[in-house]
Design a protein around this motif. Sequence first.
Motif, mmCIF file in Angstrom:
data_model
loop_
_atom_site.group_PDB
_atom_site.id
_atom_site.type_symbol
_atom_site.label_atom_id
_atom_site.label_comp_id
_atom_site.label_asym_id
_atom_site.label_seq_id
_atom_site.Cartn_x
_atom_site.Cartn_y
_atom_site.Cartn_z
ATOM 1 N N PHE A 191 -19.441 16.581 1.284
ATOM 2 C CA PHE A 191 -20.407 16.603 0.190
ATOM 3 C C PHE A 191 -20.767 18.020 -0.233
ATOM 4 C CE2 PHE A 191 -20.672 12.459 2.024
ATOM 5 C CZ PHE A 191 -20.975 11.619 0.966
ATOM 6 N N THR A 192 -21.062 18.867 0.712
ATOM 7 C CA THR A 192 -21.470 20.235 0.398
ATOM 8 C C THR A 192 -20.551 21.273 1.031
ATOM 9 O OG1 THR A 192 -22.993 20.213 2.290
ATOM 10 C CG2 THR A 192 -23.892 19.564 0.148
ATOM 11 N N GLY A 193 -19.498 20.816 1.695
ATOM 12 C CA GLY A 193 -18.586 21.724 2.383
ATOM 13 C C GLY A 193 -17.262 21.881 1.667
ATOM 14 N N GLY A 194 -16.218 22.105 2.454
ATOM 15 C CA GLY A 194 -14.926 22.455 1.889
ATOM 16 C C GLY A 194 -14.018 21.308 1.535
ATOM 17 N N LEU A 195 -14.442 20.055 1.767
ATOM 18 C CA LEU A 195 -13.579 18.898 1.528
ATOM 19 C C LEU A 195 -14.258 17.871 0.610
ATOM 20 C CD1 LEU A 195 -12.259 18.288 5.165
ATOM 21 C CD2 LEU A 195 -11.112 19.537 3.323
ATOM 22 N N PRO A 196 -14.571 18.233 -0.614
ATOM 23 C CA PRO A 196 -15.318 17.297 -1.472
ATOM 24 C C PRO A 196 -14.525 16.026 -1.782
ATOM 25 C CG PRO A 196 -14.504 19.164 -2.751
ATOM 26 C CD PRO A 196 -14.267 19.499 -1.311
ATOM 27 N N ILE A 197 -15.137 14.884 -1.520
ATOM 28 C CA ILE A 197 -14.531 13.608 -1.868
ATOM 29 C C ILE A 197 -14.494 13.492 -3.389
ATOM 30 C CG2 ILE A 197 -14.839 11.090 -1.790
ATOM 31 C CD1 ILE A 197 -13.850 12.317 0.840
ATOM 32 N N VAL A 240 -21.204 6.674 -0.562
ATOM 33 C CA VAL A 240 -22.134 6.801 0.553
ATOM 34 C C VAL A 240 -23.266 5.794 0.421
ATOM 35 C CG1 VAL A 240 -23.770 8.561 -0.301
ATOM 36 C CG2 VAL A 240 -23.131 8.507 2.124
ATOM 37 N N ALA A 241 -23.632 5.423 -0.813
ATOM 38 C CA ALA A 241 -24.643 4.375 -0.992
ATOM 39 C C ALA A 241 -24.125 3.041 -0.471
ATOM 40 C CB ALA A 241 -25.023 4.265 -2.461
ATOM 41 N N ARG A 242 -22.844 2.771 -0.679
ATOM 42 C CA ARG A 242 -22.262 1.523 -0.170
ATOM 43 C C ARG A 242 -22.116 1.553 1.345
ATOM 44 N NH1 ARG A 242 -19.963 2.056 -5.381
ATOM 45 N NH2 ARG A 242 -20.482 0.232 -6.662
ATOM 46 N N ILE A 243 -21.824 2.714 1.893
ATOM 47 C CA ILE A 243 -21.794 2.853 3.353
ATOM 48 C C ILE A 243 -23.171 2.528 3.926
ATOM 49 C CG2 ILE A 243 -21.604 4.539 5.230
ATOM 50 C CD1 ILE A 243 -19.407 5.920 3.436
ATOM 51 N N ALA A 244 -24.196 3.050 3.294
ATOM 52 C CA ALA A 244 -25.556 2.757 3.746
ATOM 53 C C ALA A 244 -25.852 1.260 3.643
ATOM 54 C CB ALA A 244 -26.557 3.565 2.922
ATOM 55 N N LEU A 265 -24.021 14.827 10.206
ATOM 56 C CA LEU A 265 -23.916 13.591 9.441
ATOM 57 C C LEU A 265 -24.642 13.705 8.112
ATOM 58 C CD1 LEU A 265 -24.640 11.031 12.301
ATOM 59 C CD2 LEU A 265 -22.421 11.392 11.172
ATOM 60 N N HIS A 266 -24.112 13.010 7.097
ATOM 61 C CA HIS A 266 -24.826 12.895 5.830
ATOM 62 C C HIS A 266 -26.184 12.253 6.109
ATOM 63 C CE1 HIS A 266 -25.969 11.252 1.921
ATOM 64 N NE2 HIS A 266 -25.158 12.153 1.383
ATOM 65 N N PRO A 267 -27.237 12.684 5.421
ATOM 66 C CA PRO A 267 -28.574 12.144 5.694
ATOM 67 C C PRO A 267 -28.671 10.622 5.610
ATOM 68 C CG PRO A 267 -28.746 14.100 4.332
ATOM 69 C CD PRO A 267 -27.285 13.795 4.452
ATOM 70 N N ALA A 268 -27.898 10.001 4.727
ATOM 71 C CA ALA A 268 -27.967 8.541 4.587
ATOM 72 C C ALA A 268 -27.517 7.838 5.853
ATOM 73 C CB ALA A 268 -27.116 8.081 3.402
ATOM 74 N N VAL A 269 -26.575 8.427 6.567
ATOM 75 C CA VAL A 269 -26.099 7.860 7.838
ATOM 76 C C VAL A 269 -26.989 8.298 8.989
ATOM 77 C CG1 VAL A 269 -24.186 7.857 9.480
ATOM 78 C CG2 VAL A 269 -23.734 7.607 7.027
ATOM 79 N N ALA A 270 -27.377 9.558 8.987
ATOM 80 C CA ALA A 270 -28.214 10.078 10.066
ATOM 81 C C ALA A 270 -29.543 9.338 10.155
ATOM 82 C CB ALA A 270 -28.460 11.565 9.855
ATOM 83 N N ALA A 271 -30.034 8.841 9.035
ATOM 84 C CA ALA A 271 -31.333 8.167 9.012
ATOM 85 C C ALA A 271 -31.277 6.731 9.507
ATOM 86 C CB ALA A 271 -31.895 8.190 7.589
ATOM 87 N N ARG A 272 -30.073 6.199 9.703
ATOM 88 C CA ARG A 272 -29.933 4.792 10.084
ATOM 89 C C ARG A 272 -29.542 4.664 11.548
ATOM 90 N NH1 ARG A 272 -29.498 4.867 4.658
ATOM 91 N NH2 ARG A 272 -30.176 2.935 3.618
ATOM 92 N N PRO A 273 -30.001 3.598 12.218
ATOM 93 C CA PRO A 273 -29.698 3.446 13.646
ATOM 94 C C PRO A 273 -28.229 3.116 13.886
ATOM 95 C CG PRO A 273 -30.852 1.506 12.821
ATOM 96 C CD PRO A 273 -30.868 2.514 11.708
ATOM 97 N N ALA A 274 -27.734 3.532 15.025
ATOM 98 C CA ALA A 274 -26.364 3.231 15.450
ATOM 99 C C ALA A 274 -26.385 2.858 16.920
ATOM 100 C CB ALA A 274 -25.449 4.421 15.215
#
Length: 202
Positions: free
Chosen positions: A16-22, A31-35, A71-80
């Motif tokens: 998202f903000t690094g060297g490998l933009p999707i 990422v919204a669908r991943i969430a 981790l992207h914040p959307a994933v980091a904020a969710r339990p695993a």
Amino acid sequence: MTATALIVIDVQNEYFTGGLPIAFPDREQSVARIASAMDAARAHDLPVVVVRHRTPPGAPIFADGSAGHALHPAVAARPADLVFDKAQASCFADTELADWLAARAIPRVTLVGYMTQNCVDATARHATQLGLAVEILADACGAPDYANEAGRASGEELHRATLVALHAGFGAVGSTEAWIASLDGGPALAEGSIPASVAAAR
């Protein structure tokens, strides 16, 4: 026995903000669908496994401790239920994942994350070799654009071609919406085959 585990692959800031933009599908949409998939898995008591790619400190991408590795914040904020790092493309290569699934008698994995043509592809193929059933949520994955000595391929081309190949023999490819509907009693994602795929292309 839990029917499936959701495997969230490398949803990290590097994409998202690094060297490998999707590039495709739109990374904010994917990422919204991943969430959404993580939320649906939790609502249906399905285990969620979050995987990060990690390289040594100072490496140009995914360096341990860097912003790109996080981790992207959307994933980091969710339990695993399980979070671990990997060093190879497949989430099963030199990790605890296969043993963790076997200990819980989980026969199927549902894959989301990045990159479609690399770690998602490698994980799907490895899973089938282990005897696991595989589902891939097409709109919850993504690919960057490529250009190298072999030529050029857009993210859309890489994403589409990889999923077509996977659906022909390594997993059932479908949308996040259809997968969530299957959890609510709808039809399971349909599987494909090589003969059917060739016949349909004629």
